[in-house]
Design a protein around this motif. Structure first.
Motif, PDB file in Angstrom:
ATOM      1  N   LEU A 209       0.831  -1.202   0.000  1.00 41.95           N
ATOM      2  CA  LEU A 209       0.000   0.000   0.000  1.00 41.95           C
ATOM      3  C   LEU A 209       0.866   1.253   0.000  1.00 41.95           C
ATOM      4  O   LEU A 209       0.602   2.209  -0.745  1.00 41.95           O
ATOM      5  CB  LEU A 209      -0.939  -0.006   1.202  1.00 41.95           C
ATOM      6  CG  LEU A 209      -1.923   1.165   1.301  1.00 41.95           C
ATOM      7  CD1 LEU A 209      -2.803   1.243   0.047  1.00 41.95           C
ATOM      8  CD2 LEU A 209      -2.787   1.037   2.562  1.00 41.95           C
ATOM      9  N   MET A 210       1.914   1.255   0.818  1.00 42.33           N
ATOM     10  CA  MET A 210       2.824   2.400   0.842  1.00 42.33           C
ATOM     11  C   MET A 210       3.524   2.556  -0.507  1.00 42.33           C
ATOM     12  O   MET A 210       3.674   3.683  -1.019  1.00 42.33           O
ATOM     13  CB  MET A 210       3.860   2.234   1.960  1.00 42.33           C
ATOM     14  CG  MET A 210       4.882   3.363   2.031  1.00 42.33           C
ATOM     15  SD  MET A 210       4.135   4.991   2.334  1.00 42.33           S
ATOM     16  CE  MET A 210       3.751   4.839   4.084  1.00 42.33           C
ATOM     17  N   GLN A 211       3.942   1.430  -1.100  1.00 44.17           N
ATOM     18  CA  GLN A 211       4.576   1.484  -2.420  1.00 44.17           C
ATOM     19  C   GLN A 211       3.641   2.125  -3.447  1.00 44.17           C
ATOM     20  O   GLN A 211       4.049   2.965  -4.247  1.00 44.17           O
ATOM     21  CB  GLN A 211       4.963   0.075  -2.879  1.00 44.17           C
ATOM     22  CG  GLN A 211       6.086  -0.564  -2.085  1.00 44.17           C
ATOM     23  CD  GLN A 211       6.243  -2.038  -2.391  1.00 44.17           C
ATOM     24  OE1 GLN A 211       5.372  -2.660  -2.997  1.00 44.17           O
ATOM     25  NE2 GLN A 211       7.361  -2.611  -1.977  1.00 44.17           N
ATOM     26  N   ARG A 212       2.372   1.734  -3.384  1.00 38.63           N
ATOM     27  CA  ARG A 212       1.394   2.254  -4.329  1.00 38.63           C
ATOM     28  C   ARG A 212       1.168   3.756  -4.110  1.00 38.63           C
ATOM     29  O   ARG A 212       1.078   4.530  -5.079  1.00 38.63           O
ATOM     30  CB  ARG A 212       0.089   1.476  -4.188  1.00 38.63           C
ATOM     31  CG  ARG A 212      -0.956   1.775  -5.247  1.00 38.63           C
ATOM     32  CD  ARG A 212      -2.136   0.835  -5.090  1.00 38.63           C
ATOM     33  NE  ARG A 212      -1.793  -0.522  -5.455  1.00 38.63           N
ATOM     34  CZ  ARG A 212      -1.873  -1.010  -6.694  1.00 38.63           C
ATOM     35  NH1 ARG A 212      -2.304  -0.230  -7.679  1.00 38.63           N
ATOM     36  NH2 ARG A 212      -1.558  -2.252  -6.946  1.00 38.63           N
ATOM     37  N   MET A 213       1.077   4.180  -2.857  1.00 36.06           N
ATOM     38  CA  MET A 213       0.856   5.605  -2.577  1.00 36.06           C
ATOM     39  C   MET A 213       2.065   6.439  -2.993  1.00 36.06           C
ATOM     40  O   MET A 213       1.911   7.545  -3.526  1.00 36.06           O
ATOM     41  CB  MET A 213       0.549   5.794  -1.086  1.00 36.06           C
ATOM     42  CG  MET A 213      -0.816   5.255  -0.667  1.00 36.06           C
ATOM     43  SD  MET A 213      -1.298   5.715   1.027  1.00 36.06           S
ATOM     44  CE  MET A 213      -0.051   4.864   1.999  1.00 36.06           C
TER      45      MET A 213
ATOM     46  N   ILE B  25       3.722  -5.261  -8.372  1.00 30.43           N
ATOM     47  CA  ILE B  25       4.971  -4.627  -8.789  1.00 30.43           C
ATOM     48  C   ILE B  25       4.818  -3.987 -10.174  1.00 30.43           C
ATOM     49  O   ILE B  25       5.252  -2.853 -10.413  1.00 30.43           O
ATOM     50  CB  ILE B  25       6.123  -5.652  -8.775  1.00 30.43           C
ATOM     51  CG1 ILE B  25       6.364  -6.160  -7.347  1.00 30.43           C
ATOM     52  CG2 ILE B  25       7.398  -5.041  -9.340  1.00 30.43           C
ATOM     53  CD1 ILE B  25       6.755  -5.091  -6.360  1.00 30.43           C
ATOM     54  N   VAL B  26       4.183  -4.716 -11.085  1.00 30.42           N
ATOM     55  CA  VAL B  26       3.957  -4.163 -12.426  1.00 30.42           C
ATOM     56  C   VAL B  26       3.032  -2.945 -12.350  1.00 30.42           C
ATOM     57  O   VAL B  26       3.263  -1.926 -13.007  1.00 30.42           O
ATOM     58  CB  VAL B  26       3.383  -5.233 -13.371  1.00 30.42           C
ATOM     59  CG1 VAL B  26       3.070  -4.633 -14.744  1.00 30.42           C
ATOM     60  CG2 VAL B  26       4.369  -6.399 -13.527  1.00 30.42           C
ATOM     61  N   ASP B  27       1.983  -3.029 -11.530  1.00 34.46           N
ATOM     62  CA  ASP B  27       1.057  -1.903 -11.368  1.00 34.46           C
ATOM     63  C   ASP B  27       1.773  -0.670 -10.828  1.00 34.46           C
ATOM     64  O   ASP B  27       1.539   0.467 -11.283  1.00 34.46           O
ATOM     65  CB  ASP B  27      -0.093  -2.280 -10.426  1.00 34.46           C
ATOM     66  CG  ASP B  27      -1.074  -3.252 -11.057  1.00 34.46           C
ATOM     67  OD1 ASP B  27      -0.991  -3.471 -12.282  1.00 34.46           O
ATOM     68  OD2 ASP B  27      -1.910  -3.810 -10.316  1.00 34.46           O
ATOM     69  N   ILE B  28       2.635  -0.874  -9.828  1.00 32.85           N
ATOM     70  CA  ILE B  28       3.361   0.243  -9.220  1.00 32.85           C
ATOM     71  C   ILE B  28       4.309   0.873 -10.240  1.00 32.85           C
ATOM     72  O   ILE B  28       4.437   2.105 -10.319  1.00 32.85           O
ATOM     73  CB  ILE B  28       4.119  -0.237  -7.961  1.00 32.85           C
ATOM     74  CG1 ILE B  28       3.111  -0.544  -6.853  1.00 32.85           C
ATOM     75  CG2 ILE B  28       5.138   0.793  -7.501  1.00 32.85           C
ATOM     76  CD1 ILE B  28       3.663  -1.391  -5.732  1.00 32.85           C
ATOM     77  N   ALA B  29       4.948   0.048 -11.047  1.00 31.89           N
ATOM     78  CA  ALA B  29       5.818   0.577 -12.103  1.00 31.89           C
ATOM     79  C   ALA B  29       5.025   1.451 -13.065  1.00 31.89           C
ATOM     80  O   ALA B  29       5.465   2.545 -13.450  1.00 31.89           O
ATOM     81  CB  ALA B  29       6.487  -0.584 -12.853  1.00 31.89           C
TER      82      ALA B  29
END
Length: 305
Positions: free
Chosen positions: A183-187, A210-214
């Motif tokens: 969640l923190m990675q996404r924010m 991981i792909v979504d965050i990229a």
């Protein structure tokens, strides 16, 4: 990997340019083998060191096939037959190969387990050395040095590798963060800015988060670099990627050699940044080392330093 074809009596399988690397050929050849011959290959790949000491009768028994089947299998790789096949197998072990299947078995003793795991680790590092493109490494070092903010991102075991990267790269006076919380990675990615660098770490490159965050970070104008598998979804969405073929089934086994490969690549990048910074970095590195030294007991005979 580049391939060349050789035919011996119309029956010899395709071999790689690494012609002496029998284990590479065995790992790549299953589609050209009968079911019985595949069992022979599996026995050899499971413990190639032991296979170099087996008689043809022992190998046939372990694979549950006949001796003529073993002999026919060997001639597909080495026309001179079983003795020459074993010699070439031994030479391949000395040379080292990108991957050796070293699955630990329930009946393995401690010495065998140690040999299998360490052999696999060394083979993995040899594979990294052969696959690492120095031009790509230079470009990644350039990006690391020019980043306004640096985020290392990984999931699962790769999140531990990301934290190890944070331990390395904070020394270079780069604003840096690494968290394993999805969640923190996404924010963080949703608030990325141009000049930010997202360094994504994933062995498979198929982890959706991981792909979504990229993609989120890219959409905000950040640069995305991946350390991942060849041709993976993560590699495809990244602006630049270090792509490694580390053949480890992390769906079935806990990650071992893939993690070691990732850590080695990060060491290479950290060394590249250090060399590029030159003497300007030395006062900072000395100060960090001095601060750490104060937390240790003095080694016997070392004296106070």
């Amino acid at each position: 990997m580049t391939h060349s074809a050789e035919n011996v009596d119309g029956d010899r399988l395709q071999m790689t340019h690494e012609a002496d690397n029998l284990l590479v050929a065995l790992g790549d050849s299953n589609a050209g083998l009968t079911r019985s011959e595949q069992r022979v290959a599996e026995v050899i790949l499971d413990d190639p060191r032991a296979a170099t000491r087996m008689s043809i009768a022992t190998l046939a028994q372990k694979a549950s096939v006949s001796e003529p089947t073993v002999n026919r299998f060997c001639r597909k790789f080495e026309p001179q037959g079983y003795p020459a096949f074993k010699l070439r197998l031994a030479q391949s072990l000395v040379l080292g190969v990108p991957y050796v299947s070293s699955t630990v078995s329930p009946d393995d003793d401690t010495a065998t387990v140690s040999d299998k795991i360490l052999d696999a680790a060394m083979a993995s590092l040899r594979g990294v050395r052969s696959q690492l493109d120095p031009v790509v490494v230079e470009r990644v070092v350039d990006s690391l040095l020019s980043a306004k903010r640096l985020f290392f991102v990984g999931a699962g075991v790769s999140s531990a590798v990301a934290r190890d990267a944070e331990q390395h790269f904070f020394r270079f006076a780069l604003p840096i963060a690494a968290t394993g919380d999805a969640l923190m990675q996404r924010m963080q990615a949703a608030s990325a800015e141009p000049g930010d660098l997202y360094f994504m770490i994933s062995h498979t490159g198929r982890t959706r988060d991981i792909v979504d965050i990229a993609q989120l970070a890219l959409g905000r104008g950040a640069e995305v670099i991946a350390l991942t598998a060849q041709g993976s979804p993560l590699a495809r969405v990244s602006a630049l990627s270090i792509e490694l073929d580390v053949q480890e089934d992390t769906d079935a086994y806990m990650p071992m050699t893939s993690r070691i490969a990732q850590l080695a690549v990060l060491d290479v990048l950290a060394a590249g940044v250090t060399l590029r910074c030159g003497d300007s970095l030395q006062p900072r590195l000395r100060a960090i080392k001095q601060a750490a030294r104060a937390t240790r007991y003095v080694a016997q005979g070392e004296g106070a330093k």
